[in-house]
Motif scaffolding. Structure first.
Motif, mmCIF file in Angstrom:
data_model
loop_
_atom_site.group_PDB
_atom_site.id
_atom_site.type_symbol
_atom_site.label_atom_id
_atom_site.label_comp_id
_atom_site.label_asym_id
_atom_site.label_seq_id
_atom_site.Cartn_x
_atom_site.Cartn_y
_atom_site.Cartn_z
ATOM 1 N N VAL A 6 0.844 -1.204 0.000
ATOM 2 C CA VAL A 6 0.000 0.000 0.000
ATOM 3 C C VAL A 6 0.874 1.247 0.000
ATOM 4 O O VAL A 6 0.663 2.165 -0.799
ATOM 5 C CB VAL A 6 -0.974 -0.003 1.199
ATOM 6 C CG1 VAL A 6 -1.660 1.361 1.359
ATOM 7 C CG2 VAL A 6 -2.016 -1.106 1.045
ATOM 8 N N LEU A 20 -6.205 0.095 -5.535
ATOM 9 C CA LEU A 20 -5.232 -0.649 -4.740
ATOM 10 C C LEU A 20 -5.558 -2.142 -4.759
ATOM 11 O O LEU A 20 -4.667 -2.976 -4.927
ATOM 12 C CB LEU A 20 -5.192 -0.128 -3.303
ATOM 13 C CG LEU A 20 -4.584 1.250 -3.121
ATOM 14 C CD1 LEU A 20 -4.835 1.770 -1.715
ATOM 15 C CD2 LEU A 20 -3.091 1.218 -3.418
ATOM 16 N N LEU A 39 -8.155 -5.792 2.835
ATOM 17 C CA LEU A 39 -7.564 -4.516 2.425
ATOM 18 C C LEU A 39 -8.135 -3.320 3.180
ATOM 19 O O LEU A 39 -7.372 -2.496 3.699
ATOM 20 C CB LEU A 39 -7.733 -4.304 0.918
ATOM 21 C CG LEU A 39 -7.148 -2.993 0.382
ATOM 22 C CD1 LEU A 39 -5.638 -2.934 0.605
ATOM 23 C CD2 LEU A 39 -7.484 -2.832 -1.086
ATOM 24 N N LEU A 43 -6.262 -0.469 5.426
ATOM 25 C CA LEU A 43 -6.249 0.955 5.098
ATOM 26 C C LEU A 43 -6.705 1.790 6.293
ATOM 27 O O LEU A 43 -6.127 2.851 6.571
ATOM 28 C CB LEU A 43 -7.131 1.237 3.875
ATOM 29 C CG LEU A 43 -6.622 0.669 2.540
ATOM 30 C CD1 LEU A 43 -7.689 0.815 1.463
ATOM 31 C CD2 LEU A 43 -5.320 1.320 2.125
#
Length: 183
Positions: A6, A20, A39, A43
């Protein structure tokens, strides 16, 4: 490992979560899947840690909001920490994936970091190769039963050795190429 991905992707510019996820899915290969459930919590944690920032934009077509992520100065420092961190002794498949992620972002670190990563990976490849050849010698010497399985296992080891030799050769050439680069 996904933290590095990331941050590395955000070093190239701001991206929304779907971008992403799409890039990551293509990076990890066909066998491995990265879900939104993996994910997006990552984040959120990275936002809370101050490594990335979130900007919300409204899409004009559907009126839906889109979350755009960008890297912060603290995130840049964290990225460099992760790039400088030794590859470690994780499972070989994990180390290979981490190595591939690091290679993608080599342009954001100096020559010494690149060389250290390449040399660590070469050591892992050499260790793996030694393990395969050692077990191969054992099979050839002791000749455990059943013979059909032993013969096929030797074929598998021949395959692994050939892949290992090609990988080691490529990494050695890459080390030489990086050493020759001007900074």
């Amino acid at each position: 490992m996904y933290e590095l991905f990331v941050l590395g992707e955000l070093m190239t510019g701001d991206k929304h979560g779907y971008q992403l996820q799409d890039i990551l899915a293509n990076s990890v290969g066909l066998v491995r899947k990265i879900s939104s459930g993996t994910l997006y919590p990552l984040l959120s944690r990275m936002t809370e840690a101050g490594w990335i920032h979130l900007r919300i934009e409204e899409e004009t077509a559907g009126g839906r909001t889109r979350k755009i992520y960008g890297i912060t100065e603290a995130g840049r420092r964290r990225f460099h920490e992760l790039m400088e961190k030794p590859l470690g002794t994780e499972a070989v498949a994990e180390t290979e994936l981490l190595f591939r992620f690091k290679m993608v972002y080599f342009s954001y670190v100096d020559k010494d970091v690149r060389l250290a990563c390449l040399e660590q990976y070469l050591q892992m490849l050499e260790k793996s190769y030694q393990h395969v050849t050692s077990f191969e010698r054992y099979l050839l010497t002791v000749k455990p039963e059943p013979e059909k399985q032993r013969v096929q296992l030797l074929r598998v080891f021949d395959h692994r050795k050939r892949l290992g030799e090609a990988d080691m050769q490529w990494v050695k050439e890459e080390i030489q190429r990086v050493r020759m680069l001007e900074e």
